[in-house]
Design a protein around this motif. Structure first.
Motif, PDB file in Angstrom:
ATOM      1  N   GLU A  95      41.653   2.307 -27.218  1.00  0.00           N
ATOM      2  CA  GLU A  95      42.073   1.137 -27.996  1.00  0.00           C
ATOM      3  C   GLU A  95      41.039   0.776 -29.066  1.00  0.00           C
ATOM      4  N   PHE A  96      39.781   1.156 -28.836  1.00  0.00           N
ATOM      5  CA  PHE A  96      38.703   0.872 -29.790  1.00  0.00           C
ATOM      6  C   PHE A  96      38.991   1.526 -31.137  1.00  0.00           C
ATOM      7  N   LEU A  97      39.485   2.770 -31.105  1.00  0.00           N
ATOM      8  CA  LEU A  97      39.708   3.516 -32.340  1.00  0.00           C
ATOM      9  C   LEU A  97      40.862   2.958 -33.155  1.00  0.00           C
ATOM     10  N   GLU A  98      41.782   2.244 -32.516  1.00  0.00           N
ATOM     11  CA  GLU A  98      42.963   1.726 -33.220  1.00  0.00           C
ATOM     12  C   GLU A  98      42.608   0.690 -34.290  1.00  0.00           C
ATOM     13  N   ASP A  99      41.419   0.113 -34.187  1.00  0.00           N
ATOM     14  CA  ASP A  99      41.033  -0.948 -35.122  1.00  0.00           C
ATOM     15  C   ASP A  99      40.537  -0.416 -36.470  1.00  0.00           C
ATOM     16  N   PHE A 100      40.350   0.909 -36.591  1.00  0.00           N
ATOM     17  CA  PHE A 100      39.674   1.443 -37.768  1.00  0.00           C
ATOM     18  C   PHE A 100      40.485   2.548 -38.437  1.00  0.00           C
ATOM     19  N   THR A 101      40.247   2.698 -39.748  1.00  0.00           N
ATOM     20  CA  THR A 101      40.985   3.718 -40.518  1.00  0.00           C
ATOM     21  C   THR A 101      40.067   4.747 -41.156  1.00  0.00           C
ATOM     22  N   ALA A 102      38.760   4.548 -41.077  1.00  0.00           N
ATOM     23  CA  ALA A 102      37.817   5.490 -41.684  1.00  0.00           C
ATOM     24  C   ALA A 102      36.591   5.627 -40.800  1.00  0.00           C
ATOM     25  N   ALA A 103      35.903   6.749 -40.949  1.00  0.00           N
ATOM     26  CA  ALA A 103      34.684   6.994 -40.172  1.00  0.00           C
ATOM     27  C   ALA A 103      33.751   7.873 -40.990  1.00  0.00           C
ATOM     28  N   GLY A 104      32.457   7.732 -40.740  1.00  0.00           N
ATOM     29  CA  GLY A 104      31.458   8.549 -41.422  1.00  0.00           C
ATOM     30  C   GLY A 104      30.087   8.239 -40.868  1.00  0.00           C
ATOM     31  N   THR A 105      29.067   8.816 -41.463  1.00  0.00           N
ATOM     32  CA  THR A 105      27.700   8.441 -41.118  1.00  0.00           C
ATOM     33  C   THR A 105      27.390   7.102 -41.781  1.00  0.00           C
ATOM     34  N   ILE A 106      26.264   6.507 -41.440  1.00  0.00           N
ATOM     35  CA  ILE A 106      25.893   5.223 -42.031  1.00  0.00           C
ATOM     36  C   ILE A 106      25.705   5.364 -43.540  1.00  0.00           C
ATOM     37  N   GLN A 107      25.156   6.491 -43.997  1.00  0.00           N
ATOM     38  CA  GLN A 107      24.960   6.680 -45.434  1.00  0.00           C
ATOM     39  C   GLN A 107      26.288   6.917 -46.159  1.00  0.00           C
ATOM     40  N   ASP A 108      27.242   7.567 -45.491  1.00  0.00           N
ATOM     41  CA  ASP A 108      28.580   7.717 -46.080  1.00  0.00           C
ATOM     42  C   ASP A 108      29.244   6.353 -46.253  1.00  0.00           C
ATOM     43  N   TYR A 109      29.056   5.487 -45.272  1.00  0.00           N
ATOM     44  CA  TYR A 109      29.636   4.142 -45.334  1.00  0.00           C
ATOM     45  C   TYR A 109      29.086   3.380 -46.541  1.00  0.00           C
ATOM     46  N   VAL A 110      27.762   3.423 -46.739  1.00  0.00           N
ATOM     47  CA  VAL A 110      27.167   2.686 -47.855  1.00  0.00           C
ATOM     48  C   VAL A 110      27.709   3.213 -49.185  1.00  0.00           C
ATOM     49  N   VAL A 111      27.829   4.545 -49.312  1.00  0.00           N
ATOM     50  CA  VAL A 111      28.396   5.124 -50.528  1.00  0.00           C
ATOM     51  C   VAL A 111      29.829   4.631 -50.740  1.00  0.00           C
ATOM     52  N   SER A 112      30.628   4.626 -49.673  1.00  0.00           N
ATOM     53  CA  SER A 112      32.024   4.181 -49.782  1.00  0.00           C
ATOM     54  C   SER A 112      32.110   2.731 -50.238  1.00  0.00           C
ATOM     55  N   MET A 113      31.227   1.889 -49.710  1.00  0.00           N
ATOM     56  CA  MET A 113      31.257   0.474 -50.081  1.00  0.00           C
ATOM     57  C   MET A 113      30.783   0.254 -51.520  1.00  0.00           C
ATOM     58  N   LEU A 114      29.770   0.993 -51.939  1.00  0.00           N
ATOM     59  CA  LEU A 114      29.286   0.853 -53.313  1.00  0.00           C
ATOM     60  C   LEU A 114      30.365   1.244 -54.318  1.00  0.00           C
ATOM     61  N   CYS A 115      31.121   2.290 -53.980  1.00  0.00           N
ATOM     62  CA  CYS A 115      32.101   2.833 -54.918  1.00  0.00           C
ATOM     63  C   CYS A 115      33.513   2.288 -54.708  1.00  0.00           C
ATOM     64  N   GLY A 116      33.718   1.530 -53.622  1.00  0.00           N
ATOM     65  CA  GLY A 116      35.054   1.012 -53.349  1.00  0.00           C
ATOM     66  C   GLY A 116      36.051   2.111 -53.034  1.00  0.00           C
ATOM     67  N   LEU A 117      35.619   3.132 -52.305  1.00  0.00           N
ATOM     68  CA  LEU A 117      36.502   4.260 -51.977  1.00  0.00           C
ATOM     69  C   LEU A 117      37.532   3.855 -50.927  1.00  0.00           C
ATOM     70  N   ASP A 118      38.714   4.441 -51.011  1.00  0.00           N
ATOM     71  CA  ASP A 118      39.772   4.154 -50.033  1.00  0.00           C
ATOM     72  C   ASP A 118      39.464   4.766 -48.667  1.00  0.00           C
ATOM     73  N   GLY A 119      38.705   5.848 -48.650  1.00  0.00           N
ATOM     74  CA  GLY A 119      38.346   6.502 -47.389  1.00  0.00           C
ATOM     75  C   GLY A 119      36.888   6.895 -47.423  1.00  0.00           C
ATOM     76  N   CYS A 120      36.579   8.003 -46.767  1.00  0.00           N
ATOM     77  CA  CYS A 120      35.197   8.468 -46.689  1.00  0.00           C
ATOM     78  C   CYS A 120      35.114   9.876 -47.262  1.00  0.00           C
ATOM     79  N   VAL A 121      34.133  10.115 -48.142  1.00  0.00           N
ATOM     80  CA  VAL A 121      33.820  11.475 -48.566  1.00  0.00           C
ATOM     81  C   VAL A 121      32.507  11.880 -47.896  1.00  0.00           C
ATOM     82  N   MET A 122      32.405  13.149 -47.527  1.00  0.00           N
ATOM     83  CA  MET A 122      31.260  13.613 -46.758  1.00  0.00           C
ATOM     84  C   MET A 122      30.865  15.011 -47.222  1.00  0.00           C
ATOM     85  N   THR A 123      29.580  15.242 -47.358  1.00  0.00           N
ATOM     86  CA  THR A 123      29.087  16.562 -47.742  1.00  0.00           C
ATOM     87  C   THR A 123      28.983  17.466 -46.512  1.00  0.00           C
TER      88      THR A 123
END
Length: 459
Positions: free
Chosen positions: A154-182
């Motif tokens: 049930e924990f996973l149902e609350d979220f639509t994206a996942a990544g590392t902490i640095q991926d999250y910061v990049v997503s928030m800075l850029c306003g991305l709809d999801g997560c991009v990862m190298t």
């Protein structure tokens, strides 16, 4: 006015930010800020989590301490950070920019870090075999998601994206709809094939894994997007690189020749050298091997002995002594105690005490814990114990990647980096003894500098 690249590393214990001048590649300003974000696990579940809000606050506070007149002339931003871990968020509402100069975390999970120990050996053996040359271990993003699928779906149902902490910061800075990862971060999650640069989608789907949580993979060293808003004076519309692994960026900052091997000792410890350009990793994992092959840049690989036991072992020793002293009503700060231990060990040039410091096990041998042997009445001083502990950290990493292996690879010099080496002269002395090759140390060699250098070279 000079232009700058902002490099940010979101580490296990601290955030570091640097401003690199684009023309001279000199560090124009730098700041480090502790995250103090660890969450105490009182359930005994071996969970290792960090407070996402505190990490984001540390990122903002660290960057806010850099000169604002220079931040206004930042031409690109690069982020690196701790690998393997996973953070979940709601893609449309993962942060709050109402302050307009910085963002705060919102609708996210805590960060489940690379040190998380909830995935037991039996649980890991129940997972499907990956189509990858890298084994899956506890603390790896995909393994953690599998654990939540089984124990807290049930924990996973609350979220639509996942990544590392640095991926999250990049997503928030850029306003991305999801997560991009190298590939650097994707490989650290497991179930990622570095030859094809693809997730093991069919294998994961067959095991019921939610494919919507898999980030979109982009090459290491490319842009993820542009900043949506001004950020501590950095203009809106500034290019942001896709987040990179802290390890690879640390290596990038100090490996100046292919004949260099890099020894990094910070929270954990790594010893690495570059593989030939035509090297291809094996087709399947080699879980008993102490050497892994991490993706680097331009389809190249690093041979890596990645130890879980580095500066964190020394920190555990300090914490143990501090706790004992508190019980004896004789308290010292951890930093003062650390300095005294190093001083005692500097007065003790050698010791016949033997410390195997693997209190956290190793990924290739998780059941191998620490030992202290050859104890006598004459080698129980703090100087003896600290000296033996420092030597044990080096003995462990060189047992994982023997000096002979480095010589066979053509390594002619050791480059040392990392906060634990910088702080601890005893460790540096033991490095000199452990390797029969020249050793140099890079003061400005770290992930934040490395990620800025990557952008300087590649964008």
């Amino acid at each position: 006015m000079s232009a700058y690249i902002l490099g940010v590393d979101v580490g296990t214990t601290s955030v570091k930010a640097v401003l690199l001048e684009t023309d001279s590649r000199a560090v124009a300003a730098t700041h480090t800020f502790p995250t103090t974000s660890d969450i105490t696990d009182s359930s005994g579940s071996k969970a290792k989590e960090q407070d996402t809000g505190r990490i984001v606050d540390a990122v903002n506070r660290c960057i806010g301490l850099l000169p604002r007149d220079k931040l206004q002339h930042v031409c690109s931003i690069g982020l690196s950070g701790q690998m393997h871990g996973v953070l979940f968020w709601k893609a449309k509402s993962g942060c709050d920019w109402s302050n307009r100069d910085s963002f705060t975390a919102r609708d996210t999970s805590q960060l489940i870090t690379w040190q998380d120990g909830r995935c037991s050996s039996s649980f890991l053996s129940s997972l499907p075999k990956p189509d990858s040359h890298l084994s899956v271990a506890t603390g790896f993003g995909c393994a953690t998601i599998f654990w939540y699928m089984k124990h807290r779906p049930e924990f996973l149902e609350d979220f639509t994206a996942a990544g590392t902490i640095q991926d999250y910061v990049v997503s928030m800075l850029c306003g991305l709809d999801g997560c991009v990862m190298t590939p650097q971060n994707a490989a650290s999650w497991g179930f990622f094939n570095t030859s094809s640069n693809q997730w093991n989608v069919d294998i994961l789907k067959g095991a019921g894994f939610p494919p919507t949580l898999l980030p979109q993979c982009v090459p290491s060293g490319v842009l993820a997007g542009l900043t949506r808003f001004d950020w501590h004076g950095v203009p809106a519309g500034t290019p942001v690189g896709a987040a990179l692994g802290d390890f690879q960026c640390s290596v990038y900052s100090c490996m100046s020749a292919r004949t260099d091997a890099v020894l990094n000792i910070s929270t954990s410890a790594q010893l690495t050298f570059a593989m030939p350009a035509d090297f291809s990793p094996p087709d399947s994992p080699q879980p008993a091997s102490s050497i892994s092959y991490f993706p680097y840049f331009d389809s190249s690989y690093l041979a890596v002995a990645a130890s879980l036991n580095g500066g964190n072992v020394l920190a555990s020793f300090v914490e143990m002594l501090s706790a004992w002293m508190k019980e004896l009503n004789a308290e010292l700060t951890d930093s003062c105690l650390y300095e005294k231990l190093v001083s005692c060990a500097l007065n003790q040039e050698s010791s016949d005490l033997r410390v195997s410091p693997t209190i956290l096990g190793e990924r290739h041998n998780p059941l191998c814990l620490g030992q202290v042997t050859n104890i006598s009445a004459d080698n129980l001083s703090l100087g003896h114990v600290t000296r033996a502990l420092c030597r044990g950290v080096l003995d462990n990493i060189t047992s994982m990647m023997p000096v002979e292996r480095l010589q066979q690879a053509g390594v002619s010099r050791i480059v040392g980096s990392g906060s634990a080496l910088t702080r601890n002269e005893v460790l540096r002395q033991e490095v000199e003894k452990a390797f029969h090759q020249p050793v140099v140390y890079r003061q400005n060699a770290d992930s934040a500098v490395g990620v800025a250098m990557v952008l300087c070279d590649r964008l």
